[in-house]
Design an enzyme around this catalytic site. Structure first.
Site, PDB file in Angstrom:
ATOM      1  N   ASP A 174     -24.473  10.549  26.138  1.00 28.95           N
ATOM      2  CA  ASP A 174     -24.543   8.910  25.722  1.00 28.95           C
ATOM      3  C   ASP A 174     -22.924   8.132  25.969  1.00 28.95           C
ATOM      4  O   ASP A 174     -22.047   9.019  24.632  1.00 28.95           O
ATOM      5  CB  ASP A 174     -24.718   9.270  23.693  1.00 28.95           C
ATOM      6  CG  ASP A 174     -23.350  10.897  22.863  1.00 28.95           C
ATOM      7  OD1 ASP A 174     -23.044  11.183  23.831  1.00 28.95           O
ATOM      8  OD2 ASP A 174     -23.599  10.636  22.198  1.00 28.95           O
ATOM      9  N   ASN A 195     -23.301   8.609  20.315  1.00 31.00           N
ATOM     10  CA  ASN A 195     -22.142   8.083  20.120  1.00 31.00           C
ATOM     11  C   ASN A 195     -22.021   6.872  19.491  1.00 31.00           C
ATOM     12  O   ASN A 195     -21.739   5.550  18.543  1.00 31.00           O
ATOM     13  CB  ASN A 195     -21.055   8.319  21.200  1.00 31.00           C
ATOM     14  CG  ASN A 195     -20.679   9.101  21.299  1.00 31.00           C
ATOM     15  OD1 ASN A 195     -20.077  10.659  20.143  1.00 31.00           O
ATOM     16  ND2 ASN A 195     -19.929   9.611  22.775  1.00 31.00           N
ATOM     17  N   THR A 220     -24.709  16.348  27.341  1.00 25.92           N
ATOM     18  CA  THR A 220     -23.747  15.952  26.883  1.00 25.92           C
ATOM     19  C   THR A 220     -23.768  15.249  25.363  1.00 25.92           C
ATOM     20  O   THR A 220     -22.207  14.259  24.665  1.00 25.92           O
ATOM     21  CB  THR A 220     -22.914  15.161  27.494  1.00 25.92           C
ATOM     22  OG1 THR A 220     -22.784  13.617  28.043  1.00 25.92           O
ATOM     23  CG2 THR A 220     -22.119  16.468  28.805  1.00 25.92           C
ATOM     24  N   PHE A 257     -21.425  17.506  15.647  1.00 23.34           N
ATOM     25  CA  PHE A 257     -21.744  15.880  15.926  1.00 23.34           C
ATOM     26  C   PHE A 257     -23.503  15.680  16.299  1.00 23.34           C
ATOM     27  O   PHE A 257     -24.348  14.912  16.332  1.00 23.34           O
ATOM     28  CB  PHE A 257     -21.283  14.665  16.586  1.00 23.34           C
ATOM     29  CG  PHE A 257     -21.787  12.559  16.229  1.00 23.34           C
ATOM     30  CD1 PHE A 257     -22.509  12.496  16.108  1.00 23.34           C
ATOM     31  CD2 PHE A 257     -22.314  13.290  17.364  1.00 23.34           C
ATOM     32  CE1 PHE A 257     -22.993  11.285  15.782  1.00 23.34           C
ATOM     33  CE2 PHE A 257     -22.805  12.247  18.204  1.00 23.34           C
ATOM     34  CZ  PHE A 257     -22.935  11.090  17.130  1.00 23.34           C
ATOM     35  N   ASP A 298     -16.962  16.724  26.397  1.00 26.48           N
ATOM     36  CA  ASP A 298     -18.190  17.026  27.341  1.00 26.48           C
ATOM     37  C   ASP A 298     -18.150  17.596  29.065  1.00 26.48           C
ATOM     38  O   ASP A 298     -18.557  18.050  29.034  1.00 26.48           O
ATOM     39  CB  ASP A 298     -18.401  15.306  27.759  1.00 26.48           C
ATOM     40  CG  ASP A 298     -19.600  15.034  26.145  1.00 26.48           C
ATOM     41  OD1 ASP A 298     -19.830  16.046  25.024  1.00 26.48           O
ATOM     42  OD2 ASP A 298     -19.259  13.771  26.157  1.00 26.48           O
TER      43      ASP A 298
HETATM   44  C1  BDR Z   1     -19.145  15.333  20.801  1.00 24.59           C
HETATM   45  O1  BDR Z   1     -19.405  14.046  19.970  1.00 24.59           O
HETATM   46  C2  BDR Z   1     -19.532  13.048  21.197  1.00 24.59           C
HETATM   47  O2  BDR Z   1     -18.547  11.987  19.702  1.00 24.59           O
HETATM   48  C3  BDR Z   1     -18.523  13.430  22.244  1.00 24.59           C
HETATM   49  O3  BDR Z   1     -19.234  13.194  23.181  1.00 24.59           O
HETATM   50  C4  BDR Z   1     -19.265  14.500  22.016  1.00 24.59           C
HETATM   51  O4  BDR Z   1     -20.221  14.410  23.138  1.00 24.59           O
HETATM   52  C5  BDR Z   1     -18.615  16.112  20.128  1.00 24.59           C
HETATM   53  O5  BDR Z   1     -18.791  16.830  18.793  1.00 24.59           O
HETATM   54 CA    CA Z   2     -21.445  12.878  24.058  1.00 19.49          CA
END
Ligand code: BDR
Ligand code: CA
Length: 312
Positions: free
Chosen positions: A11, A40, A124, A165, A242
């Site tokens: 993302d 994201n 990721t 997240f 990631d």
């Molecule tokens: C993850 O959340 C996203 O903001 C980043 O790309 C990463 O995959 C980190 O918590």
């Molecule tokens: Ca990510």
């Protein structure tokens, strides 16, 4: 040497962008496809960002559009870290490639169906596409060698005190993935908050002198703003999450990890989206996940530097 067959689900996202650079620049992978998750930023934006990065690095790979929103919940985005576009900071080229006409889930199914060898999935972002694939094509599960993902954590969260997240954004999807029986490698916040990029590392990327190095440095400049003001304990470092999920496949001895049973909380009042890691095997349940918790940071930065040096 035989290349490792993978499908990347991401993302982008600043750290996703560097993950793509590491994967394509490393020459270690046979990258069958890139699929995009909403996370994201919206699906529209993460797809466009993936196409831009792949154009920048001259990658020839099929790209598939993923789900617009999590399985059961409303979309949440991380624009507080990645900005309005999802890749704020550098100027990036207009995409010169298009996404495929079929969805991410159909694309993954077609690739696995026709593959003679097992393939590793590298998510990721939120796990919506992977969970939907597992629900729709259970008979293809055996074609997945492993899932090496960035998400979760043992001891901390970044969306709630305990939830990270990618897992928090679609906990039901993550729950399904961890329950699937497919071997998982989890690069959570414990390791990624040690996978730090400092200003001196950013300048080293800039001195590579190619357009990928310049974009990587500009991306990290923007990404660092959030970390410098919100994660002061990292002493100016930004947690480059990631690329860990790719780096572990390349050089696992660069990391410390432990096989554990991991489940995802989906009903908690305080803990929804938490990866509950049985680090000391107090439940006696069989391990389903290689939980990664430490990294040789200098080697990680070198790996990124070497990969980006090979790109245009
Ligand atoms: C993850 O959340 C996203 O903001 C980043 O790309 C990463 O995959 C980190 O918590
Ligand atoms: Ca990510």
């Amino acid at each position: 040497m035989k290349k490792i067959p993978i499908i990347i689900d991401c993302d982008p996202g600043h750290d996703d962008a560097l993950m793509l650079m590491l994967a394509f620049g490393s020459e270690k992978f046979d990258i069958k496809a890139v699929t995009t998750s909403a996370g994201n930023q919206t699906q529209e934006k993460t797809l466009n960002n993936a196409l831009k990065i792949l154009t920048l690095i001259g990658a020839k790979v099929p790209v598939y559009r993923g789900a617009e929103k999590p399985l059961f919940r409303n979309l949440i985005i991380a624009d507080h870290v990645h900005g309005e576009t999802g890749l704020d900071g550098p100027s990036l080229p207009k995409p010169n490639i298009n996404s495929e006409s079929i969805s991410a889930v159909e694309g993954i199914a077609q690739i696995l169906q026709s593959s003679k060898e097992k393939i590793i999935l590298v998510p990721t972002g939120p796990l919506t596409n992977i969970a939907t694939f597992l629900l729709a094509y259970p008979h293809l599960k055996d074609k997945i060698e492993r899932i090496s993902l960035m998400g979760g954590g043992i001891f901390r969260g970044n969306m709630t005190p305990l939830a990270e997240f990618n897992i928090f954004a679609d906990p039901e999807a993550a729950h399904l993935v961890f329950k699937s029986g497919v071997p998982i490698t989890m690069c959570g916040l414990d390791v990624t908050h040690k996978a730090l990029v400092f200003q001196k590392d950013i300048e080293l990327l800039r001195t590579i002198g190619n357009k990928s190095g310049t974009a990587a440095a500009d991306l990290m400049d923007f990404f660092s703003i959030f970390y410098r003001s919100n994660r002061t304990e990292l002493d100016g470092g930004a947690a480059l999450h990631d690329p860990c999920a790719i780096a572990w496949l390349m050089e696992p001895d660069m990391f410390k990890s432990k096989s554990c049973f991991v489940d995802v909380e989906i009903n908690g009042t305080l803990t929804t989206g938490t990866t509950v890691v049985d680090f000391y095997n107090v439940t006696g349940k069989e391990a389903n996940t290689e939980v990664v918790y430490d990294i040789d940071r200098e080697r990680y930065i070198q790996l990124l530097h070497d990969a980006i040096s090979r790109l245009p």
